[in-house]
Every structure is written in C-alpha cells, then in structure tokens.
Design an enzyme around this catalytic site. Structure first.
Site, short mmCIF file in Angstrom:
data_model
loop_
_atom_site.label_atom_id
_atom_site.label_comp_id
_atom_site.label_asym_id
_atom_site.label_seq_id
_atom_site.Cartn_x
_atom_site.Cartn_y
_atom_site.Cartn_z
CG ASP A 139 18.15 -29.38 -3.34
OD1 ASP A 139 18.98 -29.40 -4.26
OD2 ASP A 139 16.94 -29.11 -3.51
CG MET A 181 20.91 -27.57 -9.24
SD MET A 181 19.89 -28.97 -9.79
CE MET A 181 19.19 -28.28 -11.29
NE ARG A 183 14.28 -26.70 -2.51
CZ ARG A 183 13.13 -26.98 -1.94
NH1 ARG A 183 12.03 -26.51 -2.46
NH2 ARG A 183 13.07 -27.73 -0.88
NE ARG A 280 34.04 -17.82 -20.90
CZ ARG A 280 34.81 -18.25 -21.89
NH1 ARG A 280 35.97 -17.66 -22.13
NH2 ARG A 280 34.45 -19.26 -22.64
CG HIS A 286 18.39 -30.50 -14.79
ND1 HIS A 286 18.13 -29.39 -15.54
CD2 HIS A 286 17.45 -30.52 -13.82
CE1 HIS A 286 17.07 -28.77 -15.06
NE2 HIS A 286 16.64 -29.43 -14.01
O1 F6P Z 1 15.36 -29.85 -5.45
C1 F6P Z 1 16.20 -30.34 -6.43
C2 F6P Z 1 16.51 -29.28 -7.44
O2 F6P Z 1 17.38 -29.83 -8.41
C3 F6P Z 1 17.07 -27.99 -6.87
O3 F6P Z 1 18.43 -28.09 -6.54
C4 F6P Z 1 16.77 -27.03 -7.98
O4 F6P Z 1 16.64 -25.70 -7.50
C5 F6P Z 1 15.45 -27.52 -8.50
O5 F6P Z 1 15.33 -28.87 -8.12
C6 F6P Z 1 15.34 -27.41 -10.00
O6 F6P Z 1 14.13 -27.96 -10.38
P1 F6P Z 1 13.67 -28.05 -11.90
O7 F6P Z 1 14.48 -29.10 -12.57
O8 F6P Z 1 12.24 -28.44 -11.81
O9 F6P Z 1 13.87 -26.70 -12.48
#
Ligand code: F6P
Length: 362
Positions: A139, A181, A183, A280, A286
């Site tokens: 992040d 992602m 956060r 869409r 991940h």
């Molecule tokens: O902090 C890394 C991160 O991949 C964020 O971007 C995301 O919000 C969070 O972790 C997701 O975590 P998890 O895989 O535990 O749901």
C-alpha cells in the site's frame, strides 16, 4: 536474534530475510531464528521457531510470500482466546512474549511488517524489547519512508492489468473499472492509472463526484470519438456523500473492516447516467501481493535487510529502517505510526495526473 514477518504477505519479504542473514554472517556468532506466523510462533506451545542459516535462505530473494509464513490476526497485544461459552476475546500476552524472548536468550528482534506490525514493535519497545522495524506493504502507506518494498511490484501488476483491460474495453466499446488495493491510500491506483493511461482514477484522498466522472467519459466520447474508458478505483475510494465500501470482520484479533466492493458500487452508480455502453468491473485482489518481487523491490528489500541488521549492531532499538532517497536511514517507530502516508494533493504526482487529463473525480 529473532526475525518475524507480520501482516499480509508482500513481494520482497524473503529478500529482506535473506539480506539480514547474509549481513549477520559477516559478524561472528549470530544465531538467527525465525518465528513462524509472525510472533505466534514464539507465543505458541510448543513454540515454533526455525533456524535461518545462509543455506536455508539461499536463493529465496526472488520468491514471493514469506518462508516464515505470516498472519494479520492476533499478536502479543491481542491474542485470541476462546471463552467457555464459545465466544472469543483477546488478551495481552506481551509480558509473556518478553519472558519467552529472555528464556530463548534472544537479544534482538527484527519485525518486518506494515502499520499494524510496527504498532506492535512500538508497544514491545516501550516494554523494553530490543526491536528494530522493517517497513513492508504494497500500500506504500507507512510514513517516514519514500517507499515500502512490495509497492513497486504491486504497481507493475496493476499497470499490466490496465494494459490488458484496454484491449477488451477498446474492442467492445466498454467502460471497464479496475479495483485495486491500497487501503486508505491511493498510491497503487494513481501510479497504475498514470502508467496504464487510464481516463479516470479515484483515490481515497479525493472523494468523488459522479457527475465529474460521467462528464469525463462523455467528453472523451464526443471530442475524441472514443467509446471506451478505463477507470482505476482504489478499494478505499468513496463518493463525496458516502463512505468507503467494506464488510465487517468479526474474526478475533483481526482488523475490524475488510475493504472491497468500491468498483461494483461505482458500476451501479454510473448506470443512472445511461452512458450507452456496457460497464463492467474487475477486482485485482491478491494478485497484487503474490509472486516474485520486481528488481526495484529486491534492491530496496536487500537494503532494508542489511540496514536492519546494522541498526541491531548499533542497538538503535525502537527504530525502523526507511528509504530517504538516496539513503537508507533509521527513524523512530513512534514517529512512523503517528500518521499514514497519504497522497499529497499538491504533489507533482497529482499534478502529473491532472496534466495528463486524468479525471480524479473532483
Ligand atoms: O495492506 C495490504 C492489503 O493487501 C491491503 O491493500 C488490503 O486492504 C488488505 O491488505 C487485504 O488484507 P486481507 O488479505 O487480509 O484481506
């Protein structure tokens, strides 16, 4: 010495571990142990530590994940315990952890992790633990360091996804939304949008107006004759009159909210504008955290690992290694955890995005 990786996995964790071990091997008599699943390995009965020898870490700098495995739940200050009635609670086991460190004759700890892990580092440091932090997160939201390792690899994955979506969007005249992602920070989104040439980029730092987004898409269609658009949206982006999109997480010791769904919500929100093309969404998820670290992250992670061990030699307890171009320095963890590293709206990065005509939703 004990090494642990905490929080979500991230490209470059193994590179840091290898660098610590290689640097330590140049001094005499250092035994390096790794705690399995963050500090859980030390706190479990029986404890679960592995020896990190040069042989064990050979070649791991290119491998994704972490050979120590990791967890983003629990930890010494919020250890999950099941009540007799089946409900869960958390207890503070930090004193127990310090006792276990003494019992194992561990004189130094290196904690590789993001914001949550460095809060744990600070808590342990305040209780007298000789600890050094290493900043990890895709992040890039940790303060006091120009970059965290893992971020550049995540950006490459996200930018590559934009490139691929462009071909489908152009071929089918669609609006394609990519949720990435990050956060509460828009670093991955903004970098991927600039690198990939997206038309719209929505980040948590700028709550969005739907009208602005619709106007950008209509203007592009009318002026340039382009019937397709790419929107990159950070998982933490929110509409001007709304909240971030998340689900509650009641797993004991885990973060209370799980972000996700911002892209799907935006698809629904844009439908009311009848833009005349299919909309869409793709959630990258991940894929941004997995796989091999790129060369930049391998270099940065190696620098962090070597410096972390040197901070141990200097007994700079309570410090985290940080990248301040062109140097790798130590900064107090207490400063790092005061605030998140969010995108400065007056920065050159934002100016560049605007200069390219990317709509930021404001
Ligand atoms: O902090 C890394 C991160 O991949 C964020 O971007 C995301 O919000 C969070 O972790 C997701 O975590 P998890 O895989 O535990 O749901």
């Amino acid at each position: 010495m004990l090494v642990a990786t905490g929080g979500g996995d991230c490209p470059g964790l193994n590179t840091v571990i290898r660098a610590i071990v290689k640097r330590a091997a140049q001094e005499r008599d250092w035994e390096i142990l790794g705690s399995i699943d963050a500090f859980d390995g030390l706190l479990r009965d029986p404890i679960h530590l592995i020896e990190l020898t040069e042989e064990r870490v050979s070649g791991i700098h290119v491998q994704g994940g972490t050979i120590l495995s990791t967890t983003s739940k629990g930890g010494p200050f919020a250890w999950p315990v099941k009540n007799p009635n089946g409900t869960w609670t958390t207890v503070d086991r930090s004193d127990d952890m310090l006792q276990r460190l003494r019992y194992q004759n561990i004189e130094a700890v290196i904690n590789i992790g993001g914001d949550g892990s460095q809060r744990i580092s600070q808590g342990l440091f305040e209780k007298g633990c000789p600890i050094i932090g290493v900043p990890k997160t895709i992040d890039n939201d940790l303060s006091d360091t120009d970059f965290t390792f893992g971020f550049q690899t995540a950006v490459e994955v996200a930018a590559d996804a934009v490139d691929k979506l462009v071909t489908t969007a152009a071929s089918h005249h669609r609006i394609l939304i990519l949720e990435v992602m990050g956060r509460y920070a828009g670093w991955i989104a903004l970098h991927a949008a600039i690198a990939g040439g997206a038309e719209v980029c929505l980040i948590p730092e700028i709550p969005y107006h739907l009208d602005s987004i619709a106007n950008a898409i209509i203007t592009r269609r009318d002026k340039q004759g382009k019937g397709f658009s790419i929107i990159v949206i950070a998982e933490g982006a929110k509409p001007r009159d709304g909240e971030m999109q998340y689900t509650e997480n009641d797993t004991p010791g885990a973060m209370k909210i799980k972000l996700g769904g911002a892209g799907l919500r935006l698809t629904e929100q844009l439908k009311i504008f009848n833009l005349g093309v299919e909309i869409r969404e793709t959630i990258l998820g991940h894929l941004q955290r997995g796989g091999r670290p790129n060369a930049f992250d391998r270099v940065l992670a190696s620098q962090f690992g070597v410096k972390a061990f040197e901070l141990v030699l200097q007994e700079k307890w309570g410090h985290m290694v940080a990248y301040r171009h062109p140097n790798i320095i130590g900064v107090p963890i207490s400063d790092v955890i005061k605030s998140y590293n969010l995108i400065d709206l007056d920065s050159d990065l934002v100016r560049t995005a605007r200069g390219l005509g990317i709509c930021l939703g404001d």
